[in-house]
Design a protein around this motif. Structure first.
Motif, mmCIF file in Angstrom:
data_model
loop_
_atom_site.group_PDB
_atom_site.id
_atom_site.type_symbol
_atom_site.label_atom_id
_atom_site.label_comp_id
_atom_site.label_asym_id
_atom_site.label_seq_id
_atom_site.Cartn_x
_atom_site.Cartn_y
_atom_site.Cartn_z
ATOM 1 N N ALA A 113 3.985 6.889 -3.305
ATOM 2 C CA ALA A 113 3.292 6.653 -2.043
ATOM 3 C C ALA A 113 2.079 7.565 -1.907
ATOM 4 O O ALA A 113 1.009 7.130 -1.463
ATOM 5 C CB ALA A 113 4.254 6.869 -0.874
ATOM 6 N N TYR A 126 12.654 6.226 0.731
ATOM 7 C CA TYR A 126 12.311 7.624 0.469
ATOM 8 C C TYR A 126 13.548 8.511 0.397
ATOM 9 O O TYR A 126 13.437 9.730 0.315
ATOM 10 C CB TYR A 126 11.342 8.126 1.542
ATOM 11 C CG TYR A 126 10.059 7.340 1.553
ATOM 12 C CD1 TYR A 126 9.216 7.344 0.442
ATOM 13 C CD2 TYR A 126 9.698 6.559 2.645
ATOM 14 C CE1 TYR A 126 8.047 6.593 0.433
ATOM 15 C CE2 TYR A 126 8.538 5.810 2.642
ATOM 16 C CZ TYR A 126 7.717 5.834 1.530
ATOM 17 O OH TYR A 126 6.556 5.091 1.516
ATOM 18 N N HIS A 277 5.962 5.983 8.622
ATOM 19 C CA HIS A 277 5.394 4.689 8.980
ATOM 20 C C HIS A 277 4.185 4.444 8.075
ATOM 21 O O HIS A 277 3.506 5.378 7.669
ATOM 22 C CB HIS A 277 4.977 4.715 10.449
ATOM 23 C CG HIS A 277 4.586 3.387 11.001
ATOM 24 N ND1 HIS A 277 4.944 2.195 10.418
ATOM 25 C CD2 HIS A 277 3.864 3.044 12.107
ATOM 26 C CE1 HIS A 277 4.478 1.197 11.126
ATOM 27 N NE2 HIS A 277 3.802 1.684 12.151
ATOM 28 N N TYR A 278 3.891 3.191 7.791
ATOM 29 C CA TYR A 278 2.791 2.872 6.890
ATOM 30 C C TYR A 278 1.441 2.842 7.598
ATOM 31 O O TYR A 278 0.406 2.820 6.959
ATOM 32 C CB TYR A 278 3.047 1.528 6.205
ATOM 33 C CG TYR A 278 4.144 1.604 5.182
ATOM 34 C CD1 TYR A 278 3.869 1.924 3.863
ATOM 35 C CD2 TYR A 278 5.471 1.395 5.538
ATOM 36 C CE1 TYR A 278 4.875 2.019 2.929
ATOM 37 C CE2 TYR A 278 6.490 1.488 4.615
ATOM 38 C CZ TYR A 278 6.184 1.798 3.311
ATOM 39 O OH TYR A 278 7.194 1.916 2.384
ATOM 40 N N SER A 279 1.435 2.846 8.912
ATOM 41 C CA SER A 279 0.191 2.771 9.661
ATOM 42 C C SER A 279 -0.543 4.108 9.640
ATOM 43 O O SER A 279 0.071 5.178 9.652
ATOM 44 C CB SER A 279 0.473 2.374 11.108
ATOM 45 O OG SER A 279 -0.690 2.476 11.905
ATOM 46 N N THR A 280 -1.885 4.041 9.629
ATOM 47 C CA THR A 280 -2.712 5.244 9.714
ATOM 48 C C THR A 280 -3.228 5.471 11.125
ATOM 49 O O THR A 280 -3.995 6.405 11.362
ATOM 50 C CB THR A 280 -3.911 5.149 8.754
ATOM 51 O OG1 THR A 280 -4.669 3.979 9.068
ATOM 52 C CG2 THR A 280 -3.446 5.083 7.313
ATOM 53 N N HIS A 411 5.501 -4.988 -0.971
ATOM 54 C CA HIS A 411 4.141 -4.681 -0.540
ATOM 55 C C HIS A 411 3.992 -4.986 0.958
ATOM 56 O O HIS A 411 4.442 -4.222 1.791
ATOM 57 C CB HIS A 411 3.138 -5.436 -1.394
ATOM 58 C CG HIS A 411 3.080 -4.934 -2.809
ATOM 59 N ND1 HIS A 411 2.284 -5.497 -3.783
ATOM 60 C CD2 HIS A 411 3.732 -3.919 -3.431
ATOM 61 C CE1 HIS A 411 2.437 -4.850 -4.923
ATOM 62 N NE2 HIS A 411 3.320 -3.895 -4.725
ATOM 63 N N ARG A 414 7.020 -4.915 3.405
ATOM 64 C CA ARG A 414 7.642 -3.637 3.707
ATOM 65 C C ARG A 414 7.034 -3.007 4.967
ATOM 66 O O ARG A 414 7.674 -2.204 5.640
ATOM 67 C CB ARG A 414 7.475 -2.685 2.519
ATOM 68 C CG ARG A 414 8.039 -1.318 2.743
ATOM 69 C CD ARG A 414 7.995 -0.478 1.488
ATOM 70 N NE ARG A 414 8.970 -0.913 0.517
ATOM 71 C CZ ARG A 414 9.540 -0.120 -0.375
ATOM 72 N NH1 ARG A 414 9.213 1.150 -0.416
ATOM 73 N NH2 ARG A 414 10.417 -0.580 -1.239
ATOM 74 N N VAL A 415 5.801 -3.384 5.294
ATOM 75 C CA VAL A 415 5.096 -2.783 6.426
ATOM 76 C C VAL A 415 5.580 -3.338 7.764
ATOM 77 O O VAL A 415 5.660 -2.612 8.764
ATOM 78 C CB VAL A 415 3.575 -3.026 6.278
ATOM 79 C CG1 VAL A 415 2.805 -2.462 7.451
ATOM 80 C CG2 VAL A 415 3.074 -2.433 4.968
ATOM 81 N N THR A 544 -2.810 9.935 4.678
ATOM 82 C CA THR A 544 -1.599 9.681 3.893
ATOM 83 C C THR A 544 -0.872 10.981 3.574
ATOM 84 O O THR A 544 0.347 11.100 3.776
ATOM 85 C CB THR A 544 -1.943 8.937 2.592
ATOM 86 O OG1 THR A 544 -2.524 7.671 2.910
ATOM 87 C CG2 THR A 544 -0.701 8.709 1.747
ATOM 88 N N ARG A 547 0.598 12.432 6.714
ATOM 89 C CA ARG A 547 1.772 11.685 7.155
ATOM 90 C C ARG A 547 3.026 12.123 6.417
ATOM 91 O O ARG A 547 4.094 12.321 7.013
ATOM 92 C CB ARG A 547 1.517 10.185 6.960
ATOM 93 C CG ARG A 547 2.624 9.300 7.488
ATOM 94 C CD ARG A 547 2.174 7.866 7.613
ATOM 95 N NE ARG A 547 2.068 7.179 6.343
ATOM 96 C CZ ARG A 547 0.931 6.810 5.777
ATOM 97 N NH1 ARG A 547 -0.211 7.105 6.346
ATOM 98 N NH2 ARG A 547 0.921 6.158 4.630
#
Length: 563
Positions: A113, A126, A277-280, A411, A414-415, A544, A547
């Protein structure tokens, strides 16, 4: 099979002394005498076309368990399999609350990641002992044997459209159907309206449908303050064009404080998800959710995913044509550029052929665009026999190549569950994604790529399909604005002192994973700018890396509090 209550969630556990499961409240379980027991984690039987299902099926007599998730589903299934023990749940925190489940982190998943390496197993998490069922897969447990099997992807099953069909009319009809079908059950419906093609299309379609019912639509709009001074711009004029056209939309203007910390909402996201979380832009999403809750919103429509499919950029450059061996098409595109923009031939060849082909053939990068520590990469390489590949700047893929990459399990799918879970648990809102409707994706994936860029126009088919739906100012806009936080770089720069202070006091384990020196160096270089000036390292290293450093810090503190 037995159930254990973990907070407001439920976990289903199978062990050597398993007994029949019973209703667990958070997850409905319908029992029978000796027949199968279906566990419905999430279902939409009245709307099967939405393809958003997570389901478990337990046959007591045969000791057989089947778990399944639909492709691009917004509900997860996590599981742990050990000797004589199997447990699954629809949320990660519920599973981690079991005392027998280890919280040991998976170094390989974290390293991949941090390196933006998308090649890991689709079912990893994770945590070393916890796995997830990828979208579009079935997991069976029978006689102590686990088997994970992919389902046929619906967007590859159908054939390409017949020639007589007009894809523009078809897309238009599907857009309307996708939005209207997601208005069901909503009492107070809102849309995240950014002013772009995707969110504006959803807003206009939803507003017209609700108007027929005598109802209004709330638009949650993240914009800059009216008196803002700086290099950033927002989407206010495009949003106002939508509001002027549709008279039953009530806008709620949301402005982030100057001192907003882009990493400030992460601990609350970790509590909800149990993982990064995958968001920025979690800080902006938290504000949207909080404001929506204050207005009583229970259903939110999001334009997320439209850029990948319905409004994919879609214009192959001359370089992309050459990569496919289409010399004539490459020359035609250069002639079009020369005719439309008046660009000289030498500049066209240099900028659209020679330089892009050189980047494609020789991809080098002196500085790694990630912040994983060398020690972490060495540990993972030794254990897995492969070093996570650092992400490098690459030439934009062809439209269908990008779609195929995003549709690979692990991909895009997963978000989605994390986005929906945060809005549902933290704000009481059902977040829905009309532009990820299976029917839309099937259409766009099977269309000839020429339909995506007819006459050399970017996002061509979306623009053609929304004639009469969108205001012309929005439909024909040539650019794309920033989503949710137009001042993201400025907020990172403003938060620099607080982040530097946090680095000094964070758990030392954070820097076993994230390269502290590289993180601080990238943080130091960020300056306020508009979207065009955003640095790649702001995302790949600061947002990233920050995070995951915040996650490790949270994880260490949680572990210390756990008995």
């Amino acid at each position: 099979m037995r159930t254990e209550r973990c907070g407001t969630n439920a976990v289903f556990v199978f062990d050597a002394d398993a007994s029949r499961g019973h209703d667990a409240g958070a997850i409905s379980l319908c029992d029978g005498d000796d027949g199968p027991v279906p566990v419905v984690l999430h279902d939409a039987p009245a709307r099967p076309h939405l393809e958003d299902v997570a389901r478990a099926h337990w046959t007591h007599a045969a000791r057989n368990l089947v778990l399944s998730r639909s492709p691009l589903g917004t509900r997860s299934i996590f599981y742990v399999a050990q000797d004589g023990f199997f447990a699954f749940a629809s949320t990660l925190p519920a599973l981690l609350a079991l005392p027998c489940v280890s919280r040991t982190l998976d170094d390989g998943a974290i390293a991949r990641a941090l390196c933006l390496d998308g090649t890991g197993p689709a079912n990893d998490t994770y945590y070393a002992e916890v796995r997830r069922i990828p979208g579009g897969h079935v997991l069976t447990l029978e006689a102590g044997v686990l088997a994970l099997t992919p389902l046929p992807a619906p967007w590859y099953v159908g054939a390409a459209l017949d020639e007589p069909d007009d894809p523009t009319d078809t897309l238009r009809a599907l857009l309307i159907a996708a939005v209207e079908s997601r208005l069901d059950d909503g009492k107070t419906i809102a849309v995240h309206l950014s002013g772009g093609l995707d969110s504006s299309t959803i807003a206009c379609i939803a507003a017209r449908r609700l108007k027929q019912q005598g109802r209004r639509l709330i638009a949650l709009c993240s914009v800059l303050p009216q008196d803002h001074v700086g290099p950033e711009t927002d989407e206010r004029r495009f949003i106002e064009a939508v509001l002027a056209q549709e008279d039953n939309i009530d806008p709620v203007w949301i402005t982030l404080a100057k001192e907003a910390d882009p990493l400030g909402a992460l601990p609350r996201a970790f509590e909800c998800l149990g993982e990064p979380h995958y968001s920025t832009v979690t800080h902006a999403e938290e504000m949207l959710g909080s404001v929506g809750r204050a207005h009583g919103v229970d259903v939110v429509l999001s334009g997320f995913g439209g850029d990948f499919f319905a409004s994919a950029h879609g214009v192959p450059t001359a370089e992309l044509h050459l990569r496919r061996g289409r010399v004539g098409a490459a020359l035609a595109e250069l002639r079009r550029q020369h005719r439309v923009h008046g660009t000289g031939w030498w500049r066209l060849l240099r900028d659209h052929v020679m330089r892009p082909l050189a980047r494609w053939r020789f991809v080098f990068q002196n500085t790694p665009a990630h912040c994983a520590t060398s020690a972490l990469l060495s540990r993972v390489t030794k254990r897995e026999g492969r070093r996570p590949a650092a992400s490098v700047a690459k030439v934009r893929p062809l439209p269908h190549q990008e779609m195929d990459h995003l549709l690979v399990p692990g991909h895009l799918e997963r978000v989605l569950p994390g986005m929906r879970q945060i809005f549902e648990q933290s704000h009481g809102q059902d977040l829905r994604f009309p532009l990820l409707d299976t029917r839309l994706i099937t259409l766009l994936r099977n269309l000839p790529e020429t339909e995506l860029h007819r006459d050399g126009q970017t996002r061509s088919i979306m623009r053609r399909a929304t004639v009469g739906i969108l205001p012309e100012l929005v439909r024909l806009r040539p650019d794309k604005g920033p989503a949710f936080d137009p001042a993201l770089a400025a907020h990172c720069a403003t938060a620099r002192p607080a982040l530097q202070h946090w680095v000094e006091h964070a758990a030392p384990e954070c820097w076993d994973y994230v390269d502290r020196t590289r993180f601080l160096a990238a943080l130091e270089t960020i300056r306020p700018s508009d979207r065009n000036g955003w640095q790649r390292e702001m995302f790949s290293i600061v947002l990233t890396g920050g995070r995951f450093a915040k996650f490790i810090d949270w994880h260490v503190r949680q572990r210390a509090q756990r008995p």
